[in-house]
Write a protein that holds these residues in place. Structure first.
Motif, mmCIF file in Angstrom:
data_model
loop_
_atom_site.group_PDB
_atom_site.id
_atom_site.type_symbol
_atom_site.label_atom_id
_atom_site.label_comp_id
_atom_site.label_asym_id
_atom_site.label_seq_id
_atom_site.Cartn_x
_atom_site.Cartn_y
_atom_site.Cartn_z
ATOM 1 N N MET A 1 0.703 -1.514 -0.042
ATOM 2 C CA MET A 1 0.104 0.332 0.049
ATOM 3 C C MET A 1 0.859 0.758 0.055
ATOM 4 S SD MET A 1 -3.025 0.979 2.335
ATOM 5 C CE MET A 1 -3.909 2.480 2.789
ATOM 6 N N ASN A 2 0.451 2.151 -0.858
ATOM 7 C CA ASN A 2 1.523 3.517 -1.220
ATOM 8 C C ASN A 2 0.493 4.803 0.096
ATOM 9 O OD1 ASN A 2 3.078 1.874 -3.189
ATOM 10 N ND2 ASN A 2 1.550 2.983 -4.293
ATOM 11 N N THR A 3 1.408 5.118 0.173
ATOM 12 C CA THR A 3 1.767 6.807 1.060
ATOM 13 C C THR A 3 2.536 7.864 0.725
ATOM 14 O OG1 THR A 3 1.341 4.539 3.234
ATOM 15 C CG2 THR A 3 1.600 7.675 3.587
ATOM 16 N N LEU A 4 0.830 8.657 0.204
ATOM 17 C CA LEU A 4 1.874 9.638 -0.140
ATOM 18 C C LEU A 4 1.329 10.924 0.524
ATOM 19 C CD1 LEU A 4 0.955 7.544 -2.836
ATOM 20 C CD2 LEU A 4 1.212 10.401 -4.391
ATOM 21 N N LEU A 5 2.348 11.170 0.478
ATOM 22 C CA LEU A 5 2.380 12.427 1.901
ATOM 23 C C LEU A 5 2.546 14.508 0.995
ATOM 24 C CD1 LEU A 5 5.722 12.525 4.281
ATOM 25 C CD2 LEU A 5 2.630 12.176 4.132
ATOM 26 N N SER A 6 3.141 14.257 -0.601
ATOM 27 C CA SER A 6 2.806 15.351 -1.172
ATOM 28 C C SER A 6 3.621 15.695 -2.443
ATOM 29 C CB SER A 6 3.812 17.230 -0.425
ATOM 30 O OG SER A 6 3.394 17.279 -1.135
ATOM 31 N N ASP A 7 2.759 15.560 -3.488
ATOM 32 C CA ASP A 7 3.749 14.857 -4.894
ATOM 33 C C ASP A 7 4.198 16.535 -5.421
ATOM 34 O OD1 ASP A 7 4.848 13.593 -6.521
ATOM 35 O OD2 ASP A 7 3.262 13.214 -7.467
ATOM 36 N N SER A 8 4.211 17.445 -4.277
ATOM 37 C CA SER A 8 4.522 18.825 -5.465
ATOM 38 C C SER A 8 5.940 19.260 -4.553
ATOM 39 C CB SER A 8 2.925 19.940 -5.216
ATOM 40 O OG SER A 8 2.864 19.946 -4.121
ATOM 41 N N ALA A 9 6.509 20.198 -5.669
ATOM 42 C CA ALA A 9 7.142 21.064 -5.172
ATOM 43 C C ALA A 9 6.669 21.931 -3.708
ATOM 44 C CB ALA A 9 8.249 22.188 -5.818
ATOM 45 N N SER A 10 7.776 22.345 -2.978
ATOM 46 C CA SER A 10 7.305 23.490 -1.379
ATOM 47 C C SER A 10 7.627 24.762 -1.889
ATOM 48 C CB SER A 10 7.532 22.859 -0.186
ATOM 49 O OG SER A 10 9.424 22.645 0.080
ATOM 50 N N THR A 11 9.140 25.628 -1.538
ATOM 51 C CA THR A 11 9.246 26.328 -1.977
ATOM 52 C C THR A 11 9.777 25.389 -3.304
ATOM 53 O OG1 THR A 11 11.856 25.637 -1.041
ATOM 54 C CG2 THR A 11 9.179 26.767 0.450
ATOM 55 N N PRO A 12 9.817 27.605 -4.100
ATOM 56 C CA PRO A 12 10.811 27.305 -5.716
ATOM 57 C C PRO A 12 12.016 27.154 -5.127
ATOM 58 C CG PRO A 12 9.351 28.516 -5.036
ATOM 59 C CD PRO A 12 9.554 28.270 -4.063
ATOM 60 N N ALA A 13 12.356 28.177 -3.934
ATOM 61 C CA ALA A 13 13.762 27.870 -3.942
ATOM 62 C C ALA A 13 14.865 26.533 -4.003
ATOM 63 C CB ALA A 13 14.386 29.254 -3.012
ATOM 64 N N SER A 14 14.010 26.071 -3.215
ATOM 65 C CA SER A 14 14.415 24.119 -2.350
ATOM 66 C C SER A 14 13.853 23.528 -3.621
ATOM 67 C CB SER A 14 13.800 24.826 -1.284
ATOM 68 O OG SER A 14 12.503 23.992 -1.389
ATOM 69 N N GLY A 15 13.519 23.806 -4.565
ATOM 70 C CA GLY A 15 12.212 23.386 -5.020
ATOM 71 C C GLY A 15 11.940 21.310 -4.848
ATOM 72 N N GLY A 16 10.894 21.723 -3.771
ATOM 73 C CA GLY A 16 10.398 21.003 -3.159
ATOM 74 C C GLY A 16 11.099 20.020 -1.713
ATOM 75 N N SER A 17 10.738 19.045 -0.288
ATOM 76 C CA SER A 17 11.244 19.440 0.592
ATOM 77 C C SER A 17 12.446 18.279 -0.161
ATOM 78 C CB SER A 17 9.947 18.709 1.176
ATOM 79 O OG SER A 17 11.082 18.018 2.687
ATOM 80 N N ASN A 18 13.631 18.162 -0.048
ATOM 81 C CA ASN A 18 13.961 17.296 -0.541
ATOM 82 C C ASN A 18 14.773 15.779 0.557
ATOM 83 O OD1 ASN A 18 15.003 18.537 -2.797
ATOM 84 N ND2 ASN A 18 17.193 20.075 -2.396
ATOM 85 N N GLY A 19 14.619 16.270 1.639
ATOM 86 C CA GLY A 19 14.503 15.356 2.511
ATOM 87 C C GLY A 19 13.578 14.333 2.556
ATOM 88 N N GLN A 20 12.636 14.546 1.974
ATOM 89 C CA GLN A 20 11.690 13.035 2.009
ATOM 90 C C GLN A 20 12.538 12.223 1.158
ATOM 91 O OE1 GLN A 20 8.951 14.168 -0.499
ATOM 92 N NE2 GLN A 20 7.303 14.758 1.332
ATOM 93 N N LYS A 442 2.532 8.934 -9.949
ATOM 94 C CA LYS A 442 3.073 7.958 -11.403
ATOM 95 C C LYS A 442 3.465 6.542 -10.801
ATOM 96 C CE LYS A 442 3.841 11.860 -14.755
ATOM 97 N NZ LYS A 442 4.431 12.870 -15.415
ATOM 98 N N LEU A 443 4.008 6.886 -10.131
ATOM 99 C CA LEU A 443 4.498 5.499 -9.340
ATOM 100 C C LEU A 443 3.475 4.901 -8.929
ATOM 101 C CD1 LEU A 443 7.720 6.364 -7.077
ATOM 102 C CD2 LEU A 443 7.731 5.618 -9.447
ATOM 103 N N THR A 444 2.549 4.896 -8.590
ATOM 104 C CA THR A 444 1.156 4.310 -8.285
ATOM 105 C C THR A 444 0.749 4.001 -9.182
ATOM 106 O OG1 THR A 444 1.119 6.139 -6.085
ATOM 107 C CG2 THR A 444 -0.712 5.088 -7.062
ATOM 108 N N ASP A 445 0.424 5.318 -10.709
ATOM 109 C CA ASP A 445 -0.164 4.263 -11.542
ATOM 110 C C ASP A 445 0.214 3.288 -11.982
ATOM 111 O OD1 ASP A 445 -1.894 6.986 -11.252
ATOM 112 O OD2 ASP A 445 -0.899 7.848 -12.856
ATOM 113 N N VAL A 446 2.018 2.800 -12.179
ATOM 114 C CA VAL A 446 1.994 1.571 -12.780
ATOM 115 C C VAL A 446 2.789 0.967 -11.850
ATOM 116 C CG1 VAL A 446 3.391 2.849 -14.815
ATOM 117 C CG2 VAL A 446 4.398 2.521 -11.922
ATOM 118 N N GLY A 447 1.735 0.584 -10.162
ATOM 119 C CA GLY A 447 2.300 -0.208 -9.671
ATOM 120 C C GLY A 447 2.877 -0.381 -8.777
ATOM 121 N N ALA A 448 3.837 0.365 -8.103
ATOM 122 C CA ALA A 448 4.945 -0.141 -7.075
ATOM 123 C C ALA A 448 4.396 0.938 -6.300
ATOM 124 C CB ALA A 448 5.618 1.965 -7.958
#
Length: 454
Positions: A1-20, A442-448
């Motif tokens: 089962m997949n758990t998605l927290l967020s699939d979008s970038a957060s702050t523009p400068a950081s390009g998202g939460s790299n720590g995920q 997309k990972l979810t869409d292909v069954g990961a």
């Protein structure tokens, strides 16, 4: 089962939460359909081109990735109004463009190298531009000398400061005769974005001719530019006094399409990549077939899968129309499952094979030759910075704990984890969102099978 927290970038400068972090349970084929939107390497440059127009531009099929968010923020810092008309469609109005403070540019640029392409348009518009210290993926030096030399040729004055580089053009910019030492995509884009409004004609030799470059030329022509090119990598640009806005649909992202194709190959899966087109992927498709992959071309995309046991190949990366450097990293994961010895000659970036250390940690048999390998069957001229990877397979892959080093290498780690037996931990996945839209969906869409944690 997949758990998605967020699939979008957060702050523009950081390009998202790299720590995920992704926790992936591998060993299962990927099957399903994914859609690719406009190319990262076109959409971001077309957004910059909007600065050159006297009226608003509309860009379609814009991917929701962090590099796009960075460019949007930089445009807004310079007074450009950016509106979302609908999903993937942006309206960019430069009528309120103003000069921005160095601190604002630096804060919004983050790790992106895009700011350097703002120079030509801003010099035309405002008479000055500022480039902060540039980031980007750590896959090579990527010197900006080509860019700065080209801008000097147009008449720009370059001043190096502790915080970056300031450029000015008190007498305006003029056409120039420029020959690039290497057909650099970025430097070619720089010349195009600068020459279209420069006084006189610019002749650019040894230019890059990637499909994304041709699409940028199409954007500029829609704006009123006069650009012609010859088959020997020569581009002529006749400067014009003014340009208008454009309405353009970005070319599809062939790098993302090739990445999903490699994922199907590595996991013995079956993935339909909606939006992928044959013409721009001819070189990749030939290698894909040689390795043992099979594909079906449809009007709305390409279906990728294995056609039998995987076979070893020899690949040399090169500028277009050669095999793209962005394609070799995900392909190498698949080659770990080929029966025999494969060789990948990386001739574009000097550090792009460093990602293979993690694949060895997962069980792959890969030896990197830091000075490359001479061979009688080489077609691409040897280069001083080249490396080569020798991959012996098939070797079963097993789970491991790895950290994403760069955009394509990070995607390759995910493919390897999905192909491996057991559980893998892939850290720093925010980097992947620089170039892969809705990556987790997309990972979810292909069954990961995966979970995401902060």
């Amino acid at each position: 089962m997949n758990t998605l927290l967020s699939d979008s970038a957060s702050t523009p400068a950081s390009g998202g939460s790299n720590g995920q972090t992704l926790r992936i349970r591998g060993g299962r084929p990927l099957r399903g359909r994914v859609e690719v939107k406009g190319a990262k390497n076109l959409a971001t440059k077309a957004m910059v081109a909007a600065l050159l127009g006297e009226t608003a531009s509309i860009l379609r099929d814009v991917p929701d990735i962090s590099d796009v968010h960075v460019v949007r923020s930089l445009l807004e810092v310079h007074g450009v109004r950016v509106e979302d008309l609908e999903d993937g469609v942006l309206r960019l109005d430069p009528s309120g463009a103003v000069s921005a403070h160095m601190e604002e540019i630096d804060a919004h640029a983050g790790a992106s190298r895009i700011p350097i392409l703002f120079c030509g348009p801003l010099l035309h518009l405002l008479g000055q531009a500022f480039i902060p210290d540039l980031g980007g993926c750590r896959i090579g030096d990527r010197p900006i000398d080509f860019h700065l030399d080209a801008l000097r040729s147009f008449g720009a004055i370059v001043d190096k400061l502790p915080s970056g580089i300031r450029l000015s053009a008190p007498d305006g910019l003029h056409g120039a005769n420029i020959e690039l030492p290497y057909p650099s995509v970025g430097a070619t884009e720089q010349v195009l974005l600068t020459a279209v409004r420069a006084k006189g004609t610019t002749e650019l030799r040894n230019a890059a001719i990637e499909p994304e470059i041709m699409d940028l030329i199409a954007v500029l022509q829609k704006m009123g530019a006069i650009i012609s090119y010859e088959p020997n990598r020569v581009i002529f640009i006749e400067g014009v006094a003014s340009l208008r806005g454009y309405d353009h649909r970005a070319i599809f992202d062939r790098n993302e399409a090739a990445s999903w194709a490699a994922a199907a190959l590595a996991t013995d899966g079956d993935i339909f990549v909606g939006g992928a087109k044959q013409q721009e992927m001819l070189t990749f498709l030939n290698v894909f077939r040689k390795v043992g992959g099979d594909f079906d071309i449809a009007e709305d995309g390409i279906r990728f899968r294995r056609g039998g046991p995987l076979k070893p190949v020899m690949v040399e990366t090169d500028v277009h129309p050669g095999f793209m450097t962005d394609w070799q990293q995900p392909l190498i994961v698949a080659l770990t499952q080929a029966e025999g010895e494969s060789v990948v000659h990386e001739t574009v970036y000097e550090n792009r094979l460093g990602f293979t250390r993690a694949l060895v940690q997962m069980g792959a048999d890969i030896v990197v030759h830091p000075d490359g390998i001479a061979s009688s069957d080489r077609r691409v001229p040897r280069r001083a910075l080249e490396q080569a990877a020798v991959i012996n397979g098939p070797t079963p892959l097993h789970g491991a704990d790895v950290v994403v080093p760069d955009l394509r290498g990070g995607y390759s780690y995910v493919i390897a984890a999905l192909a491996a037996e057991g559980e893998s931990t892939v850290r720093n996945i925010g980097i992947i969102r620089r170039g892969y839209e809705k990556f987790l969906e997309k990972l979810t869409d292909v069954g990961a099978d995966f979970d995401v944690t902060e």
